[in-house]
Each structure stands twice: as C-alpha cells, then as structure tokens.
Write a protein that holds these residues in place. Structure first.
Motif, PDB file in Angstrom:
ATOM      1  N   GLN A 236      14.939  16.890  -3.180  1.00  0.00           N
ATOM      2  CA  GLN A 236      13.821  15.982  -2.912  1.00  0.00           C
ATOM      3  C   GLN A 236      12.506  16.745  -2.885  1.00  0.00           C
ATOM      4  OE1 GLN A 236      14.354  13.453   0.498  1.00  0.00           O
ATOM      5  NE2 GLN A 236      12.217  12.835   0.504  1.00  0.00           N
ATOM      6  N   LYS A 237      11.493  16.203  -3.567  1.00  0.00           N
ATOM      7  CA  LYS A 237      10.168  16.831  -3.623  1.00  0.00           C
ATOM      8  C   LYS A 237       9.070  15.960  -3.019  1.00  0.00           C
ATOM      9  CE  LYS A 237      11.599  20.376  -6.014  1.00  0.00           C
ATOM     10  NZ  LYS A 237      11.761  21.667  -5.401  1.00  0.00           N
ATOM     11  N   TYR A 238       9.296  14.634  -2.964  1.00  0.00           N
ATOM     12  CA  TYR A 238       8.273  13.704  -2.484  1.00  0.00           C
ATOM     13  C   TYR A 238       8.887  12.635  -1.590  1.00  0.00           C
ATOM     14  CZ  TYR A 238       5.460  15.601  -6.287  1.00  0.00           C
ATOM     15  OH  TYR A 238       4.783  16.441  -7.137  1.00  0.00           O
ATOM     16  N   VAL A 239       8.056  12.074  -0.745  1.00  0.00           N
ATOM     17  CA  VAL A 239       8.372  10.837  -0.047  1.00  0.00           C
ATOM     18  C   VAL A 239       7.202   9.896  -0.336  1.00  0.00           C
ATOM     19  CG1 VAL A 239       7.346  11.519   2.177  1.00  0.00           C
ATOM     20  CG2 VAL A 239       9.105   9.764   2.122  1.00  0.00           C
ATOM     21  N   THR A 240       7.515   8.653  -0.646  1.00  0.00           N
ATOM     22  CA  THR A 240       6.487   7.638  -0.861  1.00  0.00           C
ATOM     23  C   THR A 240       6.489   6.717   0.338  1.00  0.00           C
ATOM     24  OG1 THR A 240       6.728   7.726  -3.253  1.00  0.00           O
ATOM     25  CG2 THR A 240       5.675   5.761  -2.341  1.00  0.00           C
ATOM     26  N   ILE A 241       5.355   6.655   1.029  1.00  0.00           N
ATOM     27  CA  ILE A 241       5.195   5.703   2.121  1.00  0.00           C
ATOM     28  C   ILE A 241       4.793   4.383   1.484  1.00  0.00           C
ATOM     29  CG2 ILE A 241       3.843   5.088   4.163  1.00  0.00           C
ATOM     30  CD1 ILE A 241       3.323   8.124   4.512  1.00  0.00           C
ATOM     31  N   SER A 242       5.542   3.330   1.744  1.00  0.00           N
ATOM     32  CA  SER A 242       5.256   2.007   1.203  1.00  0.00           C
ATOM     33  C   SER A 242       5.176   1.012   2.354  1.00  0.00           C
ATOM     34  CB  SER A 242       6.353   1.593   0.213  1.00  0.00           C
ATOM     35  OG  SER A 242       6.173   0.261  -0.210  1.00  0.00           O
TER      36      SER A 242
ATOM     37  N   LYS B  96      11.558  10.160  -9.584  1.00  0.00           N
ATOM     38  CA  LYS B  96      12.677   9.220  -9.633  1.00  0.00           C
ATOM     39  C   LYS B  96      13.165   8.980  -8.206  1.00  0.00           C
ATOM     40  CE  LYS B  96      17.297   8.531 -11.431  1.00  0.00           C
ATOM     41  NZ  LYS B  96      18.454   9.139 -12.067  1.00  0.00           N
ATOM     42  N   GLN B  97      13.350   7.700  -7.860  1.00  0.00           N
ATOM     43  CA  GLN B  97      13.793   7.372  -6.505  1.00  0.00           C
ATOM     44  C   GLN B  97      15.230   7.811  -6.291  1.00  0.00           C
ATOM     45  OE1 GLN B  97      12.779   3.467  -5.074  1.00  0.00           O
ATOM     46  NE2 GLN B  97      14.270   3.587  -3.429  1.00  0.00           N
TER      47      GLN B  97
ATOM     48  N   LEU C 159       0.892  -1.159   0.000  1.00  0.00           N
ATOM     49  CA  LEU C 159       0.000   0.000   0.000  1.00  0.00           C
ATOM     50  C   LEU C 159       0.925   1.202   0.000  1.00  0.00           C
ATOM     51  CD1 LEU C 159      -2.486  -1.109   2.752  1.00  0.00           C
ATOM     52  CD2 LEU C 159      -3.090  -0.618   0.390  1.00  0.00           C
ATOM     53  N   PHE C 160       0.633   2.212  -0.826  1.00  0.00           N
ATOM     54  CA  PHE C 160       1.562   3.340  -0.902  1.00  0.00           C
ATOM     55  C   PHE C 160       0.817   4.656  -1.062  1.00  0.00           C
ATOM     56  CE2 PHE C 160       0.862   2.013  -5.241  1.00  0.00           C
ATOM     57  CZ  PHE C 160       0.753   3.198  -5.933  1.00  0.00           C
ATOM     58  N   GLN C 161       1.512   5.740  -0.668  1.00  0.00           N
ATOM     59  CA  GLN C 161       1.001   7.094  -0.856  1.00  0.00           C
ATOM     60  C   GLN C 161       2.190   8.020  -1.102  1.00  0.00           C
ATOM     61  OE1 GLN C 161      -1.200  10.402   1.877  1.00  0.00           O
ATOM     62  NE2 GLN C 161      -2.149   8.389   1.888  1.00  0.00           N
ATOM     63  N   HIS C 162       2.074   8.858  -2.145  1.00  0.00           N
ATOM     64  CA  HIS C 162       3.095   9.863  -2.453  1.00  0.00           C
ATOM     65  C   HIS C 162       2.720  11.148  -1.709  1.00  0.00           C
ATOM     66  CE1 HIS C 162       4.426   7.200  -5.612  1.00  0.00           C
ATOM     67  NE2 HIS C 162       3.274   7.295  -6.239  1.00  0.00           N
TER      68      HIS C 162
ATOM     69  N   ALA D 134       4.784 -14.183   5.788  1.00  0.00           N
ATOM     70  CA  ALA D 134       5.445 -13.216   4.904  1.00  0.00           C
ATOM     71  C   ALA D 134       6.270 -12.253   5.762  1.00  0.00           C
ATOM     72  CB  ALA D 134       4.409 -12.480   4.071  1.00  0.00           C
ATOM     73  N   TRP D 135       6.920 -11.315   5.131  1.00  0.00           N
ATOM     74  CA  TRP D 135       7.837 -10.405   5.801  1.00  0.00           C
ATOM     75  C   TRP D 135       7.290  -8.978   5.750  1.00  0.00           C
ATOM     76  CZ3 TRP D 135      12.999 -11.942   7.299  1.00  0.00           C
ATOM     77  CH2 TRP D 135      13.234 -13.297   7.116  1.00  0.00           C
ATOM     78  N   PRO D 136       6.594  -8.507   6.783  1.00  0.00           N
ATOM     79  CA  PRO D 136       6.082  -7.133   6.752  1.00  0.00           C
ATOM     80  C   PRO D 136       7.193  -6.123   6.988  1.00  0.00           C
ATOM     81  CG  PRO D 136       5.477  -8.197   8.812  1.00  0.00           C
ATOM     82  CD  PRO D 136       6.175  -9.228   7.979  1.00  0.00           C
ATOM     83  N   ASN D 137       7.095  -5.004   6.303  1.00  0.00           N
ATOM     84  CA  ASN D 137       7.995  -3.896   6.584  1.00  0.00           C
ATOM     85  C   ASN D 137       7.424  -2.599   6.044  1.00  0.00           C
ATOM     86  OD1 ASN D 137       9.022  -3.028   4.037  1.00  0.00           O
ATOM     87  ND2 ASN D 137      10.977  -3.991   4.319  1.00  0.00           N
ATOM     88  N   VAL D 138       8.055  -1.491   6.421  1.00  0.00           N
ATOM     89  CA  VAL D 138       7.644  -0.162   5.989  1.00  0.00           C
ATOM     90  C   VAL D 138       8.871   0.517   5.393  1.00  0.00           C
ATOM     91  CG1 VAL D 138       6.706   2.059   6.714  1.00  0.00           C
ATOM     92  CG2 VAL D 138       5.944  -0.046   7.846  1.00  0.00           C
ATOM     93  N   CYS D 139       8.695   1.127   4.223  1.00  0.00           N
ATOM     94  CA  CYS D 139       9.801   1.806   3.550  1.00  0.00           C
ATOM     95  C   CYS D 139       9.358   3.212   3.161  1.00  0.00           C
ATOM     96  CB  CYS D 139      10.203   1.023   2.305  1.00  0.00           C
ATOM     97  SG  CYS D 139      11.632   1.712   1.454  1.00  0.00           S
ATOM     98  N   LEU D 140      10.227   4.174   3.346  1.00  0.00           N
ATOM     99  CA  LEU D 140      10.016   5.539   2.862  1.00  0.00           C
ATOM    100  C   LEU D 140      10.978   5.747   1.700  1.00  0.00           C
ATOM    101  CD1 LEU D 140       9.877   7.409   6.283  1.00  0.00           C
ATOM    102  CD2 LEU D 140       7.980   6.526   4.934  1.00  0.00           C
ATOM    103  N   GLU D 141      10.425   5.975   0.529  1.00  0.00           N
ATOM    104  CA  GLU D 141      11.230   6.164  -0.676  1.00  0.00           C
ATOM    105  C   GLU D 141      11.316   7.654  -0.983  1.00  0.00           C
ATOM    106  OE1 GLU D 141       9.020   3.815  -3.469  1.00  0.00           O
ATOM    107  OE2 GLU D 141       9.908   1.946  -2.740  1.00  0.00           O
ATOM    108  N   PHE D 142      12.529   8.167  -1.127  1.00  0.00           N
ATOM    109  CA  PHE D 142      12.750   9.584  -1.414  1.00  0.00           C
ATOM    110  C   PHE D 142      12.755   9.794  -2.920  1.00  0.00           C
ATOM    111  CE2 PHE D 142      15.425   8.863   2.547  1.00  0.00           C
ATOM    112  CZ  PHE D 142      14.366   9.129   3.388  1.00  0.00           C
TER     113      PHE D 142
END
Length: 186
Positions: free
Chosen positions: A157-163, A126-127, A87-90, A112-120
């Motif tokens: 950096q302009k966005y962070v994507t919560i994943s 572009k990541q 599930l993600f949100q920019h 499964a392997w749950p985790n949370v990632c913040l992508e810059f």
C-alpha cells in the motif's frame, strides 16, 4: 558538574521524545479555498448512479466544529439517482504502518446517507480495499459527531484516499470538518 551535564542532556533531548505526530491531511479544516470555491488539496466528485447525476453543491460554510469553516455537501432536491457525492484527498502512507483517522460530521438537513470511507491504494492508485463508517440515515443533528478509526497499511500500500460522502442521494446536506490522519507508533 555531572548534574549540570545530565540536566543539559535532558533539556536538549526532551523535544525529541515529546514530538507530536503530524497531521497528514492538507487543509483539514477547509480554511483554504481556491478561486473556484473548492477547498485546496481536496477533490470533489459525483459518482453517477443508475438514475443519473443529481444537482449537488459543494461549498465552504461558516459553522465549523471548532472554528469558522467546514465543508458542505448539499443535494437540494429529492431525486432517485442512487448516486454518491464525495470530497476526497489522496495521502501517501508507509507500508506496514499503523494510522489513526478522525473527522467530524454533522447532518444539517436529513435525507441522504453521510459516511466516511478510507480507500487503500497501491502505487498505481488501484484500490486494494477500504474501511470506514457505515452509512448513517442522515437525520438532522444539533452537534457534530466524531467518526474515528485506526488501521494498518498493507505491505504494498502506498496511498490512502479519504472519501467523505453523501450516498444514495435523495436530498440532504452534511458538514465535514477537522479531518485528521496521523502515523501511530508500531
């Protein structure tokens, strides 16, 4: 008279100093659901693994961390796809700015392997890097666990994507609730 003016000044200006930081995450507790059953303002994705794409169910559940709603990622059958469901949100952020992020996670069925990632990301999405939790083994737990971190954005950096993810999909189910992202004072 001077005391009255000073008191009036304090009463009027106090709300300016006591302003609470605004949560930048839209629909953080997954209470708003679209006609298709997905949470408003959130995307869902399955990143294909070398073993293909497994069946994956995204749905709202009534067992939230502090209310009657959370979001579930469920892989009902064991598979060897090594895929990832998310599930993600920019979210638009300011450059060179400190932020605090948190979310609650609960593994309700292990596998499964749950985790949370913040992508810059830059202005073209572009990541540019990432931070987050290391994948957990997904052992079933009775309670929600708080995952949190702080970070400083990069100059371009302009966005962070919560994943919020289930990685290396075997089978399992995890709930996510109360995503929170605020700007910190620099």
């Amino acid at each position: 008279m001077k005391k009255c003016i000073l008191l009036l000044f304090l009463v009027v200006s106090l709300p300016l100093f006591a302003e609470e930081s605004k949560n930048l995450v839209k629909n953080p507790s997954f209470t708003e659901i679209s006609a298709d059953g997905m949470p408003k303002f959130w995307g869902a994705n399955i990143r294909k693994g070398p073993g293909g794409v497994p069946k994956c169910i995204f749905k709202q559940v009534k067992e939230g961390q502090d209310d009657q709603s959370a979001m579930s990622i469920n892989v009902p059958e064991r598979n060897k796809s090594k895929a990832m469901a998310e599930l993600f949100q920019h979210i638009r952020v300011k450059p060179n700015t400190k932020y605090y992020f948190s979310v609650y996670l609960k593994a309700v069925r292990s596998g499964a392997w749950p985790n949370v990632c913040l992508e810059f990301r830059d202005s073209r999405m572009k990541q540019m890097g990432h931070t987050g939790t290391k994948p957990e083994n997904g052992d079933k737990g009775k309670d929600y666990t708080l995952y949190e971190c702080s970070f400083k954005t990069k100059p371009n950096q302009k966005y962070v994507t919560i994943s919020m993810r289930l990685q290396n999909l075997g089978c399992g189910e995890v709930y996510f609730d109360n995503a929170f992202l605020i700007e910190l004072e620099n």
